[in-house]
Design a protein around this motif. Structure first.
Motif, PDB file in Angstrom:
ATOM      1  N   ASN A  49       0.812  -1.236   0.000  1.00  0.00           N
ATOM      2  CA  ASN A  49       0.000   0.000   0.000  1.00  0.00           C
ATOM      3  C   ASN A  49       0.837   1.273   0.000  1.00  0.00           C
ATOM      4  N   THR A  50       2.155   1.159  -0.167  1.00  0.00           N
ATOM      5  CA  THR A  50       3.014   2.337  -0.114  1.00  0.00           C
ATOM      6  C   THR A  50       3.759   2.549  -1.418  1.00  0.00           C
ATOM      7  N   LEU A  51       4.299   3.778  -1.547  1.00  0.00           N
ATOM      8  CA  LEU A  51       5.281   4.099  -2.571  1.00  0.00           C
ATOM      9  C   LEU A  51       6.597   4.358  -1.846  1.00  0.00           C
ATOM     10  N   ARG A  52       7.713   4.181  -2.584  1.00  0.00           N
ATOM     11  CA  ARG A  52       9.015   4.529  -2.033  1.00  0.00           C
ATOM     12  C   ARG A  52       9.844   5.224  -3.092  1.00  0.00           C
ATOM     13  N   LEU A  53      10.632   6.209  -2.644  1.00  0.00           N
ATOM     14  CA  LEU A  53      11.591   6.893  -3.503  1.00  0.00           C
ATOM     15  C   LEU A  53      12.980   6.347  -3.232  1.00  0.00           C
ATOM     16  N   TRP A  54      13.781   6.251  -4.328  1.00  0.00           N
ATOM     17  CA  TRP A  54      15.125   5.687  -4.230  1.00  0.00           C
ATOM     18  C   TRP A  54      16.118   6.562  -4.991  1.00  0.00           C
ATOM     19  N   ASN A  55      17.351   6.604  -4.500  1.00  0.00           N
ATOM     20  CA  ASN A  55      18.447   7.232  -5.228  1.00  0.00           C
ATOM     21  C   ASN A  55      18.873   6.273  -6.332  1.00  0.00           C
TER      22      ASN A  55
ATOM     23  N   ASN B  89      21.376   6.239  -8.261  1.00  0.00           N
ATOM     24  CA  ASN B  89      22.815   5.978  -8.374  1.00  0.00           C
ATOM     25  C   ASN B  89      23.306   5.022  -7.297  1.00  0.00           C
ATOM     26  N   THR B  90      22.811   5.199  -6.071  1.00  0.00           N
ATOM     27  CA  THR B  90      23.289   4.386  -4.961  1.00  0.00           C
ATOM     28  C   THR B  90      22.347   3.251  -4.585  1.00  0.00           C
ATOM     29  N   GLY B  91      21.082   3.372  -4.967  1.00  0.00           N
ATOM     30  CA  GLY B  91      20.097   2.380  -4.566  1.00  0.00           C
ATOM     31  C   GLY B  91      19.568   2.585  -3.167  1.00  0.00           C
ATOM     32  N   GLN B  92      19.944   3.686  -2.528  1.00  0.00           N
ATOM     33  CA  GLN B  92      19.482   3.955  -1.174  1.00  0.00           C
ATOM     34  C   GLN B  92      18.067   4.535  -1.185  1.00  0.00           C
ATOM     35  N   ALA B  93      17.271   4.151  -0.180  1.00  0.00           N
ATOM     36  CA  ALA B  93      15.930   4.706  -0.040  1.00  0.00           C
ATOM     37  C   ALA B  93      16.023   6.177   0.347  1.00  0.00           C
ATOM     38  N   ILE B  94      15.100   6.977  -0.175  1.00  0.00           N
ATOM     39  CA  ILE B  94      15.028   8.402   0.147  1.00  0.00           C
ATOM     40  C   ILE B  94      13.810   8.617   1.037  1.00  0.00           C
ATOM     41  N   GLY B  95      14.058   8.963   2.277  1.00  0.00           N
ATOM     42  CA  GLY B  95      12.960   9.256   3.187  1.00  0.00           C
ATOM     43  C   GLY B  95      12.133   8.045   3.564  1.00  0.00           C
ATOM     44  N   GLU B  96      10.987   8.317   4.122  1.00  0.00           N
ATOM     45  CA  GLU B  96      10.067   7.279   4.579  1.00  0.00           C
ATOM     46  C   GLU B  96       9.113   6.876   3.455  1.00  0.00           C
ATOM     47  N   PRO B  97       8.469   5.726   3.588  1.00  0.00           N
ATOM     48  CA  PRO B  97       7.476   5.335   2.577  1.00  0.00           C
ATOM     49  C   PRO B  97       6.371   6.387   2.454  1.00  0.00           C
ATOM     50  N   LEU B  98       5.817   6.521   1.264  1.00  0.00           N
ATOM     51  CA  LEU B  98       4.712   7.438   1.007  1.00  0.00           C
ATOM     52  C   LEU B  98       3.418   6.690   1.317  1.00  0.00           C
ATOM     53  N   ARG B  99       2.759   7.115   2.375  1.00  0.00           N
ATOM     54  CA  ARG B  99       1.574   6.404   2.851  1.00  0.00           C
ATOM     55  C   ARG B  99       0.317   7.243   2.611  1.00  0.00           C
ATOM     56  N   GLY B 100      -0.763   6.571   2.271  1.00  0.00           N
ATOM     57  CA  GLY B 100      -2.022   7.268   2.034  1.00  0.00           C
ATOM     58  C   GLY B 100      -3.050   6.367   1.387  1.00  0.00           C
ATOM     59  N   HIS B 101      -2.589   5.454   0.529  1.00  0.00           N
ATOM     60  CA  HIS B 101      -3.519   4.511  -0.095  1.00  0.00           C
ATOM     61  C   HIS B 101      -3.972   3.469   0.919  1.00  0.00           C
ATOM     62  N   ALA B 102      -5.199   2.984   0.720  1.00  0.00           N
ATOM     63  CA  ALA B 102      -5.776   1.982   1.610  1.00  0.00           C
ATOM     64  C   ALA B 102      -5.771   0.592   0.999  1.00  0.00           C
TER      65      ALA B 102
END
Length: 269
Positions: A123-129, A131-144
């Motif tokens: 139920n989430t989205l995630r942003l990633w760098n 170049n490095t493959g590192q996660a950017i910030g927390e998951p994007l939450r809102g969908h049910a």
């Protein structure tokens, strides 16, 4: 490779169902993802495979995408990971991108190639760098419900997602914060979304057998001005926007109310 009666090129990809396909930006190659956990690269002109299958996932590959210059590929899988690949050699570039708690259903690069957005059955989205493959910030939450599709606007500033909760959501790409309320109108799961090339519109497709067109954030001011009869007065601007920002005509062509009062002169020492 086969040519059917209609002249269609048929590429014999694998013994397992093909779940995702994408062209390279120059149109010369195709990447496919399969239920057999592999990706394959193909010559788009001849239909011949390029090198060996790309192996690394341990579950069905649900989504694939090239970056804007065609040098990298990202894939999302049932195994809950994303993987980055060198599009020339087929070798993995980083360790698997881990963070989702369920299958990764949709992946794409930002227009400048610096980031990746992914959607998942968690139920989430995630942003990633990218170049490095590192996660950017927390998951994007809102969908049910599960996130079925994700896309960047053409300038990379906004993200749109669709979900099994029958809605679309818009997000600020820099902060991951939701932009407004969910877009409601479909009566079934929304399976796919896309921005128009100029980001002025969004299209969605749903289980309810319909497509819907939505105004993109780029044209929201224009849509708002269509419903208004006047601009803010200068007094309202100073009160609601800022006394330190010069007045801007919000809706060209609409009247600006008369405002007799002028800003008070600031005392000087």
């Amino acid at each position: 490779m086969l040519i059917d009666k209609r002249g269609t090129l048929k590429i014999m990809a694998a013994d397992a169902p093909v779940k995702a396909v994408a062209f390279s930006p120059d149109g010369r190659r195709i990447v496919s993802g399969s239920r057999d956990s592999t990706l394959r690269l193909w010559d788009a002109r001849t239909g011949q495979p390029i090198a060996e299958p790309l192996r690394g996932h341990t579950g069905s590959v649900f989504s694939v995408a090239f970056n804007p210059d065609g040098s990298r590929i990202v894939s999302g899988s049932m195994d809950r990971t994303l993987r980055l690949w060198d599009a020339k050699t087929g070798h993995p570039i980083t360790e698997p991108l881990c963070g989702h708690e369920s299958a990764v259903t949709s992946v794409t690069f930002s227009p400048d190639g610096s980031r990746i957005i992914s959607g998942s059955r968690d139920n989430t989205l995630r942003l990633w760098n990218a170049n490095t493959g590192q996660a950017i910030g927390e998951p994007l939450r809102g969908h049910a419900n599960i996130v079925t599709s994700v896309a960047f606007s053409s300038d990379g500033s906004r993200i749109v997602s669709s979900s099994g909760d029958n809605t679309l959501r818009l997000w600020y790409a820099n902060t991951g914060q939701p932009l407004g309320e969910p877009l409601r109108g479909h009566e079934g799961r929304v399976w796919s979304v896309a921005f128009s090339p100029d980001s002025s519109r969004i299209v969605s497709g749903s289980d309810d057998s319909t497509l819907r067109l939505w105004p993109g954030p780029k044209v929201w001011p224009d849509e708002l001005c269509k419903k208004l009869t006047r601009n803010m007065s200068r007094k309202e601007w100073r009160k609601w926007v800022s006394p330190d920002i010069p007045y801007v005509e919000q809706c060209p062509g609409l009247p600006i109310p008369s405002d007799e009062s002028q800003p008070q002169a600031r005392a000087t020492l």
